[in-house]
Design a protein around this motif. Structure first.
Motif, PDB file in Angstrom:
ATOM      1  N   ILE A   1      86.056 -10.359  28.370  1.00 53.86           N
ATOM      2  CA  ILE A   1      86.386 -11.824  28.107  1.00 53.86           C
ATOM      3  C   ILE A   1      86.054 -12.136  29.497  1.00 53.86           C
ATOM      4  N   ARG A   2      85.421 -13.399  29.461  1.00 52.87           N
ATOM      5  CA  ARG A   2      85.261 -14.107  30.943  1.00 52.87           C
ATOM      6  C   ARG A   2      85.750 -15.683  30.262  1.00 52.87           C
ATOM      7  N   TYR A   3      86.335 -16.216  31.508  1.00 48.95           N
ATOM      8  CA  TYR A   3      86.503 -17.597  31.188  1.00 48.95           C
ATOM      9  C   TYR A   3      86.554 -18.401  32.610  1.00 48.95           C
ATOM     10  N   ARG A   4      86.303 -19.598  32.383  1.00 45.65           N
ATOM     11  CA  ARG A   4      86.277 -20.429  33.798  1.00 45.65           C
ATOM     12  C   ARG A   4      86.842 -21.918  33.354  1.00 45.65           C
TER      13      ARG A   4
ATOM     14  N   TRP B   1      83.007 -17.881  36.911  1.00 45.75           N
ATOM     15  CA  TRP B   1      83.524 -17.011  35.616  1.00 45.75           C
ATOM     16  C   TRP B   1      84.583 -16.007  36.156  1.00 45.75           C
TER      17      TRP B   1
ATOM     18  N   TYR C   1      89.615 -25.091  29.593  1.00 43.17           N
ATOM     19  CA  TYR C   1      88.873 -23.607  29.902  1.00 43.17           C
ATOM     20  C   TYR C   1      87.967 -23.404  28.906  1.00 43.17           C
ATOM     21  N   PHE C   2      86.918 -22.817  29.508  1.00 49.25           N
ATOM     22  CA  PHE C   2      85.444 -22.333  28.442  1.00 49.25           C
ATOM     23  C   PHE C   2      85.830 -20.807  28.419  1.00 49.25           C
ATOM     24  N   VAL C   3      85.640 -20.080  27.283  1.00 47.41           N
ATOM     25  CA  VAL C   3      86.130 -18.938  27.176  1.00 47.41           C
ATOM     26  C   VAL C   3      84.744 -18.057  26.525  1.00 47.41           C
ATOM     27  N   GLN C   4      84.482 -16.947  26.698  1.00 48.85           N
ATOM     28  CA  GLN C   4      83.235 -16.241  26.183  1.00 48.85           C
ATOM     29  C   GLN C   4      83.763 -14.812  26.051  1.00 48.85           C
TER      30      GLN C   4
ATOM     31  N   PRO D   1      80.227 -20.139  24.226  1.00 47.88           N
ATOM     32  CA  PRO D   1      81.741 -20.549  24.889  1.00 47.88           C
ATOM     33  C   PRO D   1      82.452 -21.511  23.978  1.00 47.88           C
TER      34      PRO D   1
ATOM     35  N   VAL E   1      93.227 -15.486  22.626  1.00 49.85           N
ATOM     36  CA  VAL E   1      91.831 -15.480  22.336  1.00 49.85           C
ATOM     37  C   VAL E   1      91.786 -14.412  21.099  1.00 49.85           C
TER      38      VAL E   1
ATOM     39  N   VAL F   1      89.979 -19.679  20.422  1.00 47.12           N
ATOM     40  CA  VAL F   1      90.897 -19.910  21.470  1.00 47.12           C
ATOM     41  C   VAL F   1      92.042 -20.968  21.039  1.00 47.12           C
TER      42      VAL F   1
END
Length: 326
Positions: free
Chosen positions: A178-181, A188, A211-214, A237, A159, A147
């Protein structure tokens, strides 16, 4: 006259029952209403295969579940049209009612799978589940998730990830999510429309925010399978931050029209609506990339020109007004 009572000094001839007999009467009788039950028919069998190399199944042990007796559960499986019954041997792998078949599975041939429950009061057998290994494949989370920032754009992150290497030698398609928070949140936001790309750009983010991304993968269509596939676990993440906004005033946001420019109002409103739409939808299509980048370039150029005209410094302070050149 004799009264029939024994003489006080005489010994009684009445015999007491032995103590073990009394204990037997108290402890040896079965307890009524113990609640023990024969097993009910197991149901809700679900199975998945990790990279087409194994098979894991779990089930629900009957409607009531508890039989108040030790109950043995056996997962059975066999090839649908031929072959003998096989019994799974690795139990409790993903929970109390589960079993894992590690190897020796055939592809392109359906299996019949069922569960048998047995205790000393009876037995029960589940309905038979028929499945093809190719229809229940899942995989590892996508590796090498990166990211990063998109230049100086304060509301975007790029990403990128890699397709699951365990399936590289197989013909299949893939869907990604994708999910992010935000760093200090547990909520999320999920991006569903990534399709089979291995990169995406998140837009409409907050400037100067971590931001955290998965990402996760759904391999489907393996060798022509028509099933929807099964989602993998989420990747670990990865964190990245958006650049801080350089716009003056609190909160940044789209530029508002200056006084004395009524003709620019409709154009600015349309651009503002476009920005609002992008803030609600993270996007991954190349067309959206180009449109948004063109719009951002135009807005930044317009904003810079406006600041120069008004003498606004990068910190937001107004510079001294220049007099006419002599």
């Amino acid at each position: 006259m004799p009264t029939g009572r024994p003489h006080p000094g005489a010994q009684s001839t009445r015999r007491r029952p032995p103590l073990p007999l009394l204990l037997l009467c108290v402890l040896g009788s079965p307890r009524a209403g113990s609640g023990a039950l024969p097993p009910e028919k197991p149901f809700n069998i679900s199975c998945w295969s990790k990279n087409m190399k194994d098979l894991t199944c779990r089930w629900t042990p009957g409607a009531h579940g508890e039989t108040f007796l030790h109950t043995n559960y056996s997962l059975k499986y066999k090839l649908r049209w031929y072959g003998q019954d096989n019994t799974c041997e690795e139990y409790h792998t993903v929970g109390p009612h589960s079993c894992h078949i590690p190897k020796d599975l055939a592809l392109f041939t359906p299996y019949e799978i069922w569960v048998e429950a047995t205790n000393r009061l009876g037995s029960a057998r589940s309905d038979v589940l028929t499945l093809d290994i190719l229809d229940v494949v899942t995989t590892d989370p996508p590796p090498d998730l990166h990211v990063s920032r998109v230049g100086g754009l304060e509301d975007q992150l790029s990403v990128r990830w890699v397709s699951p290497p365990a399936l590289k030698d197989f013909l299949f398609q893939a869907k990604y999510q994708i999910r992010y928070r935000v760093e200090d949140s547990v909520d999320w936001k999920v991006v569903d429309d990534v399709s089979n790309q291995t990169s995406c750009r998140l837009a409409g983010l907050k400037p100067g925010t971590v931001y955290f991304v998965q990402v996760r993968c759904n391999p489907f269509g393996i060798y022509g399978s028509k099933k929807a596939g099964i989602w993998s676990e989420w990747s670990h993440p990865t964190a990245a931050s958006t650049p801080r906004s350089e716009r003056p005033g609190p909160g940044g946001g789209a530029c508002e029209p200056r006084g004395g420019e009524p003709s620019s109002g409709p154009v600015r409103r349309e651009l503002k609506q476009f920005l609002g739409w992008l803030k609600k939808h993270a996007y991954c299509s190349n067309l959206s990339f180009r449109l948004y980048d063109q719009w951002r370039a135009w807005m930044q150029k317009s904003h810079k020109t406006r600041n120069q005209d008004e003498g606004i410094l990068p910190s937001g302070r107004r510079g001294a007004a220049r007099g006419p050149a002599r």
